[in-house]
Design a protein around this motif. Structure first.
Motif, mmCIF file in Angstrom:
data_model
loop_
_atom_site.group_PDB
_atom_site.id
_atom_site.type_symbol
_atom_site.label_atom_id
_atom_site.label_comp_id
_atom_site.label_asym_id
_atom_site.label_seq_id
_atom_site.Cartn_x
_atom_site.Cartn_y
_atom_site.Cartn_z
ATOM 1 N N LEU A 45 27.982 24.546 14.358
ATOM 2 C CA LEU A 45 27.158 25.176 13.327
ATOM 3 C C LEU A 45 27.003 24.251 12.130
ATOM 4 N N PRO A 46 25.870 24.282 11.456
ATOM 5 C CA PRO A 46 25.743 23.563 10.191
ATOM 6 C C PRO A 46 26.671 24.163 9.132
ATOM 7 N N LYS A 47 27.045 23.363 8.168
ATOM 8 C CA LYS A 47 27.882 23.836 7.074
ATOM 9 C C LYS A 47 27.210 25.006 6.356
ATOM 10 N N ASN A 48 28.032 25.986 5.961
ATOM 11 C CA ASN A 48 27.584 27.174 5.224
ATOM 12 C C ASN A 48 26.754 28.140 6.067
ATOM 13 N N THR A 49 26.954 28.095 7.385
ATOM 14 C CA THR A 49 26.358 29.139 8.222
ATOM 15 C C THR A 49 27.172 30.416 8.044
ATOM 16 N N LYS A 50 26.490 31.532 7.893
ATOM 17 C CA LYS A 50 27.165 32.812 7.678
ATOM 18 C C LYS A 50 27.582 33.407 9.021
ATOM 19 N N ILE A 51 28.833 33.907 9.081
ATOM 20 C CA ILE A 51 29.360 34.485 10.314
ATOM 21 C C ILE A 51 30.214 35.703 9.976
ATOM 22 N N SER A 70 30.928 28.842 7.508
ATOM 23 C CA SER A 70 31.445 27.654 8.190
ATOM 24 C C SER A 70 31.616 26.534 7.168
ATOM 25 N N LEU A 71 32.749 25.821 7.263
ATOM 26 C CA LEU A 71 33.022 24.718 6.336
ATOM 27 C C LEU A 71 32.363 23.418 6.784
ATOM 28 N N GLY A 72 32.310 23.219 8.076
ATOM 29 C CA GLY A 72 31.707 22.002 8.618
ATOM 30 C C GLY A 72 30.842 22.364 9.798
ATOM 31 N N ASN A 73 30.783 21.471 10.788
ATOM 32 C CA ASN A 73 29.908 21.758 11.926
ATOM 33 C C ASN A 73 30.658 22.253 13.154
ATOM 34 N N TYR A 122 24.586 34.199 11.716
ATOM 35 C CA TYR A 122 23.256 34.161 11.112
ATOM 36 C C TYR A 122 22.623 32.800 11.358
ATOM 37 N N LEU A 123 21.351 32.791 11.689
ATOM 38 C CA LEU A 123 20.659 31.540 11.986
ATOM 39 C C LEU A 123 20.014 30.964 10.733
ATOM 40 N N GLU A 124 20.803 30.937 9.680
ATOM 41 C CA GLU A 124 20.388 30.320 8.434
ATOM 42 C C GLU A 124 21.650 29.956 7.669
ATOM 43 N N THR A 125 21.574 28.918 6.874
ATOM 44 C CA THR A 125 22.715 28.536 6.062
ATOM 45 C C THR A 125 22.563 29.124 4.668
ATOM 46 N N VAL A 126 23.691 29.250 3.968
ATOM 47 C CA VAL A 126 23.709 29.858 2.639
ATOM 48 C C VAL A 126 24.229 28.850 1.638
ATOM 49 N N ASP A 127 23.507 28.660 0.554
ATOM 50 C CA ASP A 127 23.942 27.772 -0.522
ATOM 51 C C ASP A 127 24.769 28.595 -1.500
#
Length: 230
Positions: free
Chosen positions: A152-158, A194-197, A213-218
């Motif tokens: 997952l990309p960093k900052n993906t919500k789970i 997520s902290l990293g990938n 979630y299929l989007e990252t959060v800043d």
């Protein structure tokens, strides 16, 4: 905020050979989602949703009371009138018989809350995944005795829920869990990050429902907005 293609999360260690797409009468994605080389199965009124976006299902299953009468004659249907079970339950039982499970289930949300809960209740026993377009999300059931890995990309919500109970440990999350007991109702881990990938979820006991979630959060931007509002 970064949007991710819906196929991104499908490529993880929990991925199976999905054999069908099951479409319920809720919110469904655009027609491009259905361009896969597997059968599209509509559950009763899900056929109307598909046809409204120009997608013809390979099969319609259920008691057929919600399918548009003007369209039914041109559809391949299986009539299952048993009113002791809902159409989704009957459809999944049929797909199990003809070896079209596990499935990618969509249209699971968008209706009344009791209907959504019933859909999730049925989904949990099928070994399938679900996809919701709004918000874009993929849901998995994670079984005990397995460590599940996600890229997952960093900052993906789970979010992780015990259904009804699970004990899990994680690596790669902002708020790590170690031998944590999750329960529904009870304590769960919602809107983690997520902290990293790389994220791993080890299920020591029970069943865990993971929703990614299929989007990252800043988070920094979110905190800044809160400070401004104060």
């Amino acid at each position: 905020m970064q949007n991710l293609h819906h196929d991104h999360v499908l490529h993880c260690s929990t991925q199976q050979q999905y054999r069908s797409i099951v479409v319920l009468n809720g919110k469904i994605p655009s027609s491009s989602f259905f361009k896969r080389d597997i059968p599209i199965i509509a559950v009763d009124g899900g056929a109307n949703k598909l046809l409204s976006i120009g997608v013809k299902p390979d099969l319609v299953v259920g008691d057929l009371d919600s399918v548009n009468l003007d369209l039914r004659a041109n559809l391949n249907t299986i009539y299952l009138p048993d009113q002791d079970y809902c159409d989704f339950s009957k459809a999944m039982a049929h797909l199990k018989t003809v070896k079209l499970l596990p499935s990618i289930v969509t249209g699971i949300t968008g209706g009344a809350i009791d209907h959504i809960l019933q859909n999730i209740n049925i989904f949990l026993s099928t070994g399938s995944i679900f996809y919701t377009p709004s918000p874009p999300m993929v849901g998995y059931t994670l079984q005990k005795g397995i460590t599940h890995f996600f890229s997952l990309p960093k900052n993906t919500k789970i979010s992780l829920l015990g259904i009804p109970r699970a004990q899990i440990s994680t690596k790669g999350l902002k708020w790590e869990l170690h031998l944590s007991n999750l329960a529904f109702p009870g304590k769960n881990s919602c809107f983690n990050r997520s902290l990293g990938n790389k994220v791993s979820v080890e299920v020591h006991s029970g069943i865990c429902l993971a929703m990614i979630y299929l989007e990252t959060v800043d988070d920094a931007a979110r905190h800044h907005v809160r400070q401004v509002k104060k």
